[in-house]
Design a protein around this motif. Structure first.
Motif, PDB file in Angstrom:
ATOM      1  N   GLU A  57       9.921  -0.228   0.144  1.00  0.00           N
ATOM      2  CA  GLU A  57       9.126   0.260  -0.684  1.00  0.00           C
ATOM      3  C   GLU A  57       9.220  -0.972  -1.659  1.00  0.00           C
ATOM      4  O   GLU A  57       8.261  -0.735  -2.657  1.00  0.00           O
ATOM      5  N   VAL A  58       9.954  -1.103  -2.373  1.00  0.00           N
ATOM      6  CA  VAL A  58      10.432  -2.177  -3.961  1.00  0.00           C
ATOM      7  C   VAL A  58       9.484  -3.208  -3.508  1.00  0.00           C
ATOM      8  O   VAL A  58       8.680  -3.739  -3.826  1.00  0.00           O
TER       9      VAL A  58
ATOM     10  N   GLU B 291      11.286 -11.667  -3.287  1.00  0.00           N
ATOM     11  CA  GLU B 291      12.643 -10.986  -2.329  1.00  0.00           C
ATOM     12  C   GLU B 291      13.162 -11.049  -3.493  1.00  0.00           C
ATOM     13  O   GLU B 291      13.777 -10.206  -3.781  1.00  0.00           O
ATOM     14  N   THR B 292      13.682 -11.607  -3.275  1.00  0.00           N
ATOM     15  CA  THR B 292      15.045 -12.165  -5.217  1.00  0.00           C
ATOM     16  C   THR B 292      14.653 -10.750  -5.670  1.00  0.00           C
ATOM     17  O   THR B 292      15.181 -10.241  -6.357  1.00  0.00           O
ATOM     18  N   ARG B 293      13.100 -10.870  -6.625  1.00  0.00           N
ATOM     19  CA  ARG B 293      12.983 -10.102  -7.244  1.00  0.00           C
ATOM     20  C   ARG B 293      12.557  -8.423  -7.019  1.00  0.00           C
ATOM     21  O   ARG B 293      13.008  -7.700  -7.806  1.00  0.00           O
ATOM     22  N   ALA B 294      12.255  -8.381  -5.889  1.00  0.00           N
ATOM     23  CA  ALA B 294      12.903  -7.373  -4.860  1.00  0.00           C
ATOM     24  C   ALA B 294      14.081  -6.317  -4.925  1.00  0.00           C
ATOM     25  O   ALA B 294      14.419  -5.105  -5.539  1.00  0.00           O
ATOM     26  N   LYS B 295      14.917  -7.205  -4.909  1.00  0.00           N
ATOM     27  CA  LYS B 295      16.217  -6.714  -4.415  1.00  0.00           C
ATOM     28  C   LYS B 295      16.965  -6.427  -6.571  1.00  0.00           C
ATOM     29  O   LYS B 295      17.375  -5.920  -6.461  1.00  0.00           O
ATOM     30  N   ARG B 296      16.414  -7.387  -7.795  1.00  0.00           N
ATOM     31  CA  ARG B 296      17.044  -7.107  -8.149  1.00  0.00           C
ATOM     32  C   ARG B 296      16.114  -5.281  -8.657  1.00  0.00           C
ATOM     33  O   ARG B 296      16.499  -5.090  -9.459  1.00  0.00           O
ATOM     34  N   ARG B 297      15.055  -5.168  -8.599  1.00  0.00           N
ATOM     35  CA  ARG B 297      13.889  -4.123  -8.973  1.00  0.00           C
ATOM     36  C   ARG B 297      14.667  -2.637  -8.208  1.00  0.00           C
ATOM     37  O   ARG B 297      15.073  -1.658  -8.646  1.00  0.00           O
ATOM     38  N   PHE B 298      15.061  -3.315  -6.702  1.00  0.00           N
ATOM     39  CA  PHE B 298      15.840  -1.953  -6.088  1.00  0.00           C
ATOM     40  C   PHE B 298      16.856  -2.037  -6.688  1.00  0.00           C
ATOM     41  O   PHE B 298      17.473  -0.627  -7.064  1.00  0.00           O
TER      42      PHE B 298
ATOM     43  N   LEU C 179       9.200   3.714  -9.840  1.00  0.00           N
ATOM     44  CA  LEU C 179       8.167   3.320  -9.277  1.00  0.00           C
ATOM     45  C   LEU C 179       6.929   3.933  -9.230  1.00  0.00           C
ATOM     46  O   LEU C 179       5.604   3.153  -8.631  1.00  0.00           O
ATOM     47  N   ALA C 180       6.349   5.110  -8.913  1.00  0.00           N
ATOM     48  CA  ALA C 180       5.296   6.224  -9.635  1.00  0.00           C
ATOM     49  C   ALA C 180       4.785   5.763 -10.416  1.00  0.00           C
ATOM     50  O   ALA C 180       3.030   4.819  -9.860  1.00  0.00           O
ATOM     51  N   VAL C 181       5.240   4.518 -11.426  1.00  0.00           N
ATOM     52  CA  VAL C 181       4.492   4.150 -11.953  1.00  0.00           C
ATOM     53  C   VAL C 181       3.759   2.407 -11.964  1.00  0.00           C
ATOM     54  O   VAL C 181       3.158   2.227 -12.175  1.00  0.00           O
ATOM     55  N   SER C 182       5.020   2.086 -11.461  1.00  0.00           N
ATOM     56  CA  SER C 182       4.728   0.720 -10.963  1.00  0.00           C
ATOM     57  C   SER C 182       3.670   0.426 -10.174  1.00  0.00           C
ATOM     58  O   SER C 182       3.349  -0.333 -10.180  1.00  0.00           O
ATOM     59  N   ASN C 183       3.807   1.698  -9.605  1.00  0.00           N
ATOM     60  CA  ASN C 183       2.807   0.837  -8.173  1.00  0.00           C
ATOM     61  C   ASN C 183       1.437   1.201  -8.874  1.00  0.00           C
ATOM     62  O   ASN C 183       0.343   0.575  -7.719  1.00  0.00           O
ATOM     63  N   LEU C 184       0.819   2.194 -10.113  1.00  0.00           N
ATOM     64  CA  LEU C 184      -0.351   1.885 -10.703  1.00  0.00           C
ATOM     65  C   LEU C 184      -0.673   1.199 -11.723  1.00  0.00           C
ATOM     66  O   LEU C 184      -1.538   1.141 -12.183  1.00  0.00           O
ATOM     67  N   VAL C 185       0.112   0.693 -12.358  1.00  0.00           N
ATOM     68  CA  VAL C 185       0.295  -0.091 -12.931  1.00  0.00           C
ATOM     69  C   VAL C 185      -0.717  -1.283 -13.434  1.00  0.00           C
ATOM     70  O   VAL C 185      -1.616  -1.339 -14.192  1.00  0.00           O
ATOM     71  N   SER C 186      -1.133  -2.233 -12.245  1.00  0.00           N
ATOM     72  CA  SER C 186      -1.625  -3.272 -12.536  1.00  0.00           C
ATOM     73  C   SER C 186      -3.325  -2.277 -12.412  1.00  0.00           C
ATOM     74  O   SER C 186      -4.346  -3.802 -13.341  1.00  0.00           O
ATOM     75  N   LYS C 187      -3.166  -1.747 -11.765  1.00  0.00           N
ATOM     76  CA  LYS C 187      -4.500  -1.250 -11.379  1.00  0.00           C
ATOM     77  C   LYS C 187      -5.265  -0.442 -12.924  1.00  0.00           C
ATOM     78  O   LYS C 187      -6.290  -1.068 -13.392  1.00  0.00           O
ATOM     79  N   VAL C 188      -4.641  -0.183 -13.756  1.00  0.00           N
ATOM     80  CA  VAL C 188      -4.896   0.467 -14.958  1.00  0.00           C
ATOM     81  C   VAL C 188      -5.026  -1.141 -15.746  1.00  0.00           C
ATOM     82  O   VAL C 188      -6.149  -1.219 -16.789  1.00  0.00           O
ATOM     83  N   ALA C 189      -4.264  -2.221 -15.807  1.00  0.00           N
ATOM     84  CA  ALA C 189      -3.675  -2.968 -16.519  1.00  0.00           C
ATOM     85  C   ALA C 189      -5.321  -4.597 -16.660  1.00  0.00           C
ATOM     86  O   ALA C 189      -5.329  -4.957 -16.321  1.00  0.00           O
ATOM     87  N   GLU C 190      -6.197  -4.166 -15.397  1.00  0.00           N
ATOM     88  CA  GLU C 190      -7.321  -4.521 -14.560  1.00  0.00           C
ATOM     89  C   GLU C 190      -8.528  -4.204 -15.739  1.00  0.00           C
ATOM     90  O   GLU C 190      -9.743  -4.977 -16.228  1.00  0.00           O
ATOM     91  N   VAL C 191      -8.176  -2.598 -16.078  1.00  0.00           N
ATOM     92  CA  VAL C 191      -9.025  -2.370 -17.086  1.00  0.00           C
ATOM     93  C   VAL C 191      -9.380  -3.746 -18.451  1.00  0.00           C
ATOM     94  O   VAL C 191      -8.781  -2.696 -19.640  1.00  0.00           O
ATOM     95  N   SER C 192     -10.548  -3.324 -18.325  1.00  0.00           N
ATOM     96  CA  SER C 192     -10.682  -4.623 -19.539  1.00  0.00           C
ATOM     97  C   SER C 192     -10.694  -4.032 -21.146  1.00  0.00           C
ATOM     98  O   SER C 192      -9.831  -5.062 -22.310  1.00  0.00           O
TER      99      SER C 192
END
Length: 231
Positions: free
Chosen positions: A177-178, A156-163, A98-111
């Motif tokens: 959190e998820v 909600e469905t996606r969060a339950k799967r990930r959780f 989850l630590a990586v999940s919380n930051l990956v979108s920010k990194v993926a924004e970088v052109s």
């Protein structure tokens, strides 16, 4: 099927893109490329080098050090699919936290990150016979892919799967959190300036909120057969 095609699977986080892509690649004898794993590996590198955490993100340092990042997919015969290696180290488990999940979108924004990874992804798929999943496969990486899918399901469905997935791996996380992570990633992915998550005009949308993994696989396999017939 003699005619090999490019299958581009885009969609929101935790919609089962990777599960479907792995199934298809195994069944068809295609190469599977998990582009999300590539962005996660770059994020892990940035975390290890203290370029990013929950409080700050030094984009310039990450960009300056991109040349030091070597990404590879190496096939694991015991699992039946390729795993992500960062600078020759297997990081498959580390990048799924989850630590990586919380930051990956920010990194993926970088052109600069996107340019580097898209170039690698296009090389991986230049001979067709590839299943690739991510956020911009049908719009940016392979705009001429013969089959484009866009996966969606309720947050909600996606969060339950990930959780459930994280809990089974022994990670101590809460559903709230998820769900928050899913909603934040949706917002960042759809609102970033460079290659935002959008459904390609010619993509087929699949809402799998109520679809079983088997039903989804059968449905997509039918679409693949239809596509190859018309070539």
């Amino acid at each position: 099927m003699d005619k090999k095609i490019t299958i581009a699977i885009d969609g929101f986080s935790s919609t089962g893109k990777s599960t479907l892509a792995k199934q298809l690649a195994k069944h068809l004898g295609y190469v599977y490329v998990d582009t999300g794993a590539m962005y996660r590996a770059v994020t892990l590198y940035a975390m290890q080098e203290n370029f990013i955490n929950s409080d700050h993100f030094n984009k310039d340092e990450l960009i300056k050090n991109l040349h030091k990042i070597m990404l590879q997919f190496l096939f694991n015969p015991n699992l039946g699919f390729a795993e992500m290696y960062l600078n020759e180290k297997n990081v498959e488990e580390e990048i799924r936290t989850l630590a990586v999940s919380n930051l990956v979108s920010k990194v993926a924004e970088v052109s600069e990150v996107r340019i580097k990874l898209v170039e690698q992804q296009q090389k991986m798929g230049e001979n067709k016979g590839v299943v690739m999943d991510g956020r911009d496969i049908g719009t940016v990486v392979f705009p001429k892919a013969e089959l484009k899918l866009f996966m969606t399901a309720s947050p909600e469905t996606r969060a339950k799967r990930r959780f459930d997935e994280l809990s089974q791996k022994g990670q101590n996380v809460s559903y709230d959190e998820v769900l928050k992570n899913v909603q934040e990633r949706d917002f960042i992915d759809t609102n970033r300036e460079d290659s935002p998550l959008v459904k390609a005009e010619d993509a087929i949308e699949i809402d799998n909120s109520t679809l079983s993994i088997t039903a989804q696989f059968d449905k997509v396999l039918h679409l693949i057969h239809q596509t190859t017939k018309t070539l």
